[in-house]
Motif scaffolding. Sequence first.
Motif, mmCIF file in Angstrom:
data_model
loop_
_atom_site.group_PDB
_atom_site.id
_atom_site.type_symbol
_atom_site.label_atom_id
_atom_site.label_comp_id
_atom_site.label_asym_id
_atom_site.label_seq_id
_atom_site.Cartn_x
_atom_site.Cartn_y
_atom_site.Cartn_z
ATOM 1 N N ILE A 22 0.696 -1.202 -0.127
ATOM 2 C CA ILE A 22 0.090 -0.182 0.182
ATOM 3 C C ILE A 22 0.891 1.140 0.057
ATOM 4 O O ILE A 22 1.660 1.466 0.763
ATOM 5 C CB ILE A 22 -1.026 -0.180 1.041
ATOM 6 N N ASP A 23 0.792 2.074 -1.029
ATOM 7 C CA ASP A 23 1.471 3.280 -1.133
ATOM 8 C C ASP A 23 0.529 4.387 -0.261
ATOM 9 O O ASP A 23 -0.321 4.941 -0.575
ATOM 10 C CB ASP A 23 1.611 3.619 -2.469
ATOM 11 N N TRP A 24 0.888 4.437 0.987
ATOM 12 C CA TRP A 24 0.196 5.319 2.112
ATOM 13 C C TRP A 24 0.454 6.615 1.853
ATOM 14 O O TRP A 24 -0.557 7.417 1.573
ATOM 15 C CB TRP A 24 0.688 5.078 3.432
ATOM 16 N N ARG A 25 1.767 7.222 0.812
ATOM 17 C CA ARG A 25 1.591 8.592 0.599
ATOM 18 C C ARG A 25 0.721 8.909 -0.438
ATOM 19 O O ARG A 25 -0.099 10.096 -0.393
ATOM 20 C CB ARG A 25 3.201 9.045 0.087
ATOM 21 N N VAL A 31 -6.801 11.136 -0.715
ATOM 22 C CA VAL A 31 -7.870 11.467 0.438
ATOM 23 C C VAL A 31 -8.068 13.101 0.606
ATOM 24 O O VAL A 31 -8.935 13.360 0.541
ATOM 25 C CB VAL A 31 -7.601 10.616 1.844
ATOM 26 N N PHE A 32 -6.789 13.659 0.726
ATOM 27 C CA PHE A 32 -6.990 15.034 1.088
ATOM 28 C C PHE A 32 -7.303 15.751 -0.688
ATOM 29 O O PHE A 32 -8.035 17.021 -0.427
ATOM 30 C CB PHE A 32 -5.656 15.810 1.343
ATOM 31 N N PHE A 105 -17.546 35.573 0.027
ATOM 32 C CA PHE A 105 -16.923 34.880 1.349
ATOM 33 C C PHE A 105 -16.871 33.321 1.100
ATOM 34 O O PHE A 105 -15.683 32.813 1.252
ATOM 35 C CB PHE A 105 -17.768 35.198 2.439
ATOM 36 N N TRP A 106 -18.163 32.705 0.818
ATOM 37 C CA TRP A 106 -17.987 31.303 0.866
ATOM 38 C C TRP A 106 -17.020 30.533 -0.404
ATOM 39 O O TRP A 106 -16.390 29.701 -0.242
ATOM 40 C CB TRP A 106 -19.473 30.582 0.508
ATOM 41 N N LEU A 107 -17.050 31.629 -1.349
ATOM 42 C CA LEU A 107 -15.969 31.197 -2.473
ATOM 43 C C LEU A 107 -14.721 31.312 -2.128
ATOM 44 O O LEU A 107 -13.863 30.224 -2.428
ATOM 45 C CB LEU A 107 -16.358 31.947 -3.869
ATOM 46 N N VAL A 108 -14.364 32.365 -1.447
ATOM 47 C CA VAL A 108 -12.892 32.541 -1.046
ATOM 48 C C VAL A 108 -12.718 31.788 0.144
ATOM 49 O O VAL A 108 -11.399 30.956 -0.064
ATOM 50 C CB VAL A 108 -12.644 34.048 -0.645
ATOM 51 N N VAL A 109 -13.309 31.272 1.280
ATOM 52 C CA VAL A 109 -13.086 30.564 2.334
ATOM 53 C C VAL A 109 -12.888 29.172 1.635
ATOM 54 O O VAL A 109 -11.856 28.674 2.025
ATOM 55 C CB VAL A 109 -14.148 30.656 3.436
ATOM 56 N N SER A 110 -13.693 28.837 0.818
ATOM 57 C CA SER A 110 -13.666 27.268 0.309
ATOM 58 C C SER A 110 -12.445 27.041 -0.574
ATOM 59 O O SER A 110 -11.653 26.170 -0.385
ATOM 60 C CB SER A 110 -14.988 26.937 -0.449
ATOM 61 N N GLY A 111 -12.191 28.139 -1.104
ATOM 62 C CA GLY A 111 -10.717 28.166 -1.866
ATOM 63 C C GLY A 111 -9.544 27.919 -1.125
ATOM 64 O O GLY A 111 -8.614 27.109 -1.510
ATOM 65 N N ILE A 112 -9.622 28.715 -0.097
ATOM 66 C CA ILE A 112 -8.444 28.936 0.816
ATOM 67 C C ILE A 112 -8.146 27.441 1.573
ATOM 68 O O ILE A 112 -7.341 26.857 1.609
ATOM 69 C CB ILE A 112 -8.475 29.850 1.884
ATOM 70 N N VAL A 113 -9.430 26.909 2.024
ATOM 71 C CA VAL A 113 -9.270 25.606 2.657
ATOM 72 C C VAL A 113 -9.026 24.422 1.747
ATOM 73 O O VAL A 113 -8.203 23.606 2.275
ATOM 74 C CB VAL A 113 -10.532 25.375 3.428
ATOM 75 N N ALA A 114 -9.369 24.463 0.673
ATOM 76 C CA ALA A 114 -9.201 23.623 -0.378
ATOM 77 C C ALA A 114 -7.648 23.613 -0.754
ATOM 78 O O ALA A 114 -6.924 22.591 -0.765
ATOM 79 C CB ALA A 114 -9.768 23.674 -1.702
ATOM 80 N N ARG A 119 -2.468 21.217 0.020
ATOM 81 C CA ARG A 119 -0.857 21.188 0.609
ATOM 82 C C ARG A 119 -0.509 20.234 1.558
ATOM 83 O O ARG A 119 0.329 19.511 1.737
ATOM 84 C CB ARG A 119 -0.397 22.629 0.957
ATOM 85 N N ILE A 120 -1.450 19.903 2.264
ATOM 86 C CA ILE A 120 -1.376 18.964 3.506
ATOM 87 C C ILE A 120 -1.174 17.724 3.141
ATOM 88 O O ILE A 120 -0.381 16.798 3.368
ATOM 89 C CB ILE A 120 -2.541 19.114 4.612
ATOM 90 N N GLY A 121 -2.180 17.430 1.968
ATOM 91 C CA GLY A 121 -2.189 15.970 1.300
ATOM 92 C C GLY A 121 -0.816 15.901 0.461
ATOM 93 O O GLY A 121 -0.700 14.477 0.296
ATOM 94 N N GLY A 122 -0.386 16.887 -0.003
ATOM 95 C CA GLY A 122 0.817 16.793 -0.799
ATOM 96 C C GLY A 122 2.136 16.327 -0.136
ATOM 97 O O GLY A 122 3.298 15.878 -1.016
ATOM 98 N N GLY A 123 1.971 16.434 0.992
ATOM 99 C CA GLY A 123 3.220 16.045 1.738
ATOM 100 C C GLY A 123 4.069 17.334 2.462
ATOM 101 O O GLY A 123 4.008 18.271 1.725
#
Length: 126
Positions: A22-25, A31-32, A105-114, A119-123
């Motif tokens: 399994i390639d966990w990375r 997932v992210f 607001f929702w477009l900007v915030v969802s874009g930032i969170v995404a 980035r978290i998922g990329g390692g």
Amino acid sequence: MGEHAEQTPEAETEPRPKRAEIDWRRTREQVFSFLATLVRWVGLIFAAILVLHVIFTVGEANPDNGIVSFVRSWADVLSIGFKDLFTPSDAKLRVLVNYGIAAIFWLVVSGIVAKILRRIGGGLSS
């Protein structure tokens, strides 16, 4: 019952096929990436509901219509603190400005969170 007793010991010594590693990375990245996509879609849907409310209000849609009242009820919830941010005397302008800002607001915030999720998922070592 007798069939099991006749098995030869050779059948037991056959090597089992190896499981794929399994390639966990890669799994974490997928997932992210999925979560980031989900966040973007939720933000887009929230913004679309708010924009629909603005269109229905400016276009003077029938407030007793089921779709219009459904959208209005969700828009009131999604406008969070922006519902009465500006209070111009014209009701249509008030809805356009306040609910429009909430949609942005929702477009900007969802874009930032995404972006953060990707980035978290990329390692962290990259």
